[in-house]
Write a protein that holds these residues in place. Sequence first.
Motif, PDB file in Angstrom:
ATOM      1  N   GLY A 132       4.847  -6.455 -60.626  1.00  0.00           N
ATOM      2  CA  GLY A 132       6.070  -6.502 -61.411  1.00  0.00           C
ATOM      3  C   GLY A 132       6.599  -7.917 -61.481  1.00  0.00           C
ATOM      4  O   GLY A 132       6.183  -8.788 -60.715  1.00  0.00           O
ATOM      5  N   GLN A 173      12.472  -9.023 -63.909  1.00  0.00           N
ATOM      6  CA  GLN A 173      13.371  -7.949 -64.336  1.00  0.00           C
ATOM      7  C   GLN A 173      13.185  -6.663 -63.537  1.00  0.00           C
ATOM      8  O   GLN A 173      14.162  -6.098 -63.036  1.00  0.00           O
ATOM      9  CB  GLN A 173      13.222  -7.697 -65.833  1.00  0.00           C
ATOM     10  CG  GLN A 173      13.876  -8.774 -66.690  1.00  0.00           C
ATOM     11  CD  GLN A 173      13.834  -8.448 -68.169  1.00  0.00           C
ATOM     12  OE1 GLN A 173      13.079  -7.585 -68.611  1.00  0.00           O
ATOM     13  NE2 GLN A 173      14.641  -9.143 -68.947  1.00  0.00           N
ATOM     14  N   PRO A 174      11.950  -6.151 -63.386  1.00  0.00           N
ATOM     15  CA  PRO A 174      11.809  -4.948 -62.556  1.00  0.00           C
ATOM     16  C   PRO A 174      12.175  -5.187 -61.097  1.00  0.00           C
ATOM     17  O   PRO A 174      12.644  -4.270 -60.414  1.00  0.00           O
ATOM     18  CB  PRO A 174      10.333  -4.569 -62.717  1.00  0.00           C
ATOM     19  CG  PRO A 174       9.667  -5.762 -63.281  1.00  0.00           C
ATOM     20  CD  PRO A 174      10.687  -6.496 -64.069  1.00  0.00           C
ATOM     21  N   ARG A 233      12.479  -1.766 -59.545  1.00  0.00           N
ATOM     22  CA  ARG A 233      11.474  -0.951 -60.230  1.00  0.00           C
ATOM     23  C   ARG A 233      10.059  -1.505 -60.060  1.00  0.00           C
ATOM     24  O   ARG A 233       9.185  -1.266 -60.887  1.00  0.00           O
ATOM     25  CB  ARG A 233      11.813  -0.873 -61.726  1.00  0.00           C
ATOM     26  CG  ARG A 233      13.176  -0.297 -62.040  1.00  0.00           C
ATOM     27  CD  ARG A 233      13.245   1.183 -61.777  1.00  0.00           C
ATOM     28  NE  ARG A 233      12.348   1.933 -62.653  1.00  0.00           N
ATOM     29  CZ  ARG A 233      12.116   3.241 -62.543  1.00  0.00           C
ATOM     30  NH1 ARG A 233      12.704   3.926 -61.570  1.00  0.00           N
ATOM     31  NH2 ARG A 233      11.301   3.849 -63.376  1.00  0.00           N
ATOM     32  N   LEU A 234       9.821  -2.242 -58.997  1.00  0.00           N
ATOM     33  CA  LEU A 234       8.484  -2.758 -58.747  1.00  0.00           C
ATOM     34  C   LEU A 234       7.537  -1.626 -58.341  1.00  0.00           C
ATOM     35  O   LEU A 234       7.978  -0.545 -57.937  1.00  0.00           O
ATOM     36  CB  LEU A 234       8.524  -3.800 -57.628  1.00  0.00           C
ATOM     37  CG  LEU A 234       9.292  -5.092 -57.925  1.00  0.00           C
ATOM     38  CD1 LEU A 234       9.484  -5.886 -56.645  1.00  0.00           C
ATOM     39  CD2 LEU A 234       8.574  -5.921 -58.980  1.00  0.00           C
ATOM     40  N   SER A 261       9.846   1.482 -57.638  1.00  0.00           N
ATOM     41  CA  SER A 261       9.971   2.830 -58.185  1.00  0.00           C
ATOM     42  C   SER A 261       8.890   3.751 -57.637  1.00  0.00           C
ATOM     43  O   SER A 261       9.016   4.975 -57.696  1.00  0.00           O
ATOM     44  CB  SER A 261       9.871   2.790 -59.713  1.00  0.00           C
ATOM     45  OG  SER A 261       8.621   2.240 -60.118  1.00  0.00           O
TER      46      SER A 261
END
Length: 220
Positions: free
Chosen positions: A47, A50-51, A56-57, A80
């Motif tokens: 990732g 942003q993630p 949200r990696l 995530s």
Amino acid sequence: VMRRAAPGLAPGTAWAQSTTAGVDAVADLAAFAHEHGLVFFDAPVLGTRQPAEAGRLLVLAAGPGEARERVTPVFDAVGSRTVWTGEDGAAGSATRLKLVANSWVLAATNAAGETLSLAKALGVDPDGFFDAIAGGPLDMGYLRAKAGLIRDGALTPAQFAVTTAEKDARLIVEAGEANGVRLDLAAAGAERFARAAARGHGDEDMAAAYFASFEEKATD
């Protein structure tokens, strides 16, 4: 950092290393952890900025099952999903998977840049290219995302910097060579990233490897 911190950590403390390192480097880190009585987890992530900021990696992890509950809350906070690749962090199975995944990511990034640079050289409107592949198997969201950064000049702040991409590309090439595999695309990609960095794009998003296609700094 760990050389300074390790002496102050209690035996049995879990250490999850999340940098992209070479396979041999992971073995060295695991040996260091063992010397200091630490429980080692090989846990690189997939990732970009942003993630990462959104938690949200994708976490790729290897380590002893009996100690996973101690690192799971951390992995859940930054990612995530966690993909477990093995019980022995020292074997570097998570790092091996990360290198394989990065080989595709970096190749796709360079392909996006070269496609746009060829379109520029031939006087082809990139929109015509995207219309031609729209909805088919060659149409990728990642291609459109990286091409969009180039076309919009939105290369800062970097999602993943050119200099970091060059480092990872060289790790991929080294891993291939160590295992008898010649990775021509990865090697060429490393050189493209190096040229882009030498032209002042090192801190920009790795999509800025686009500029390596031109003798002088290109503008759209």
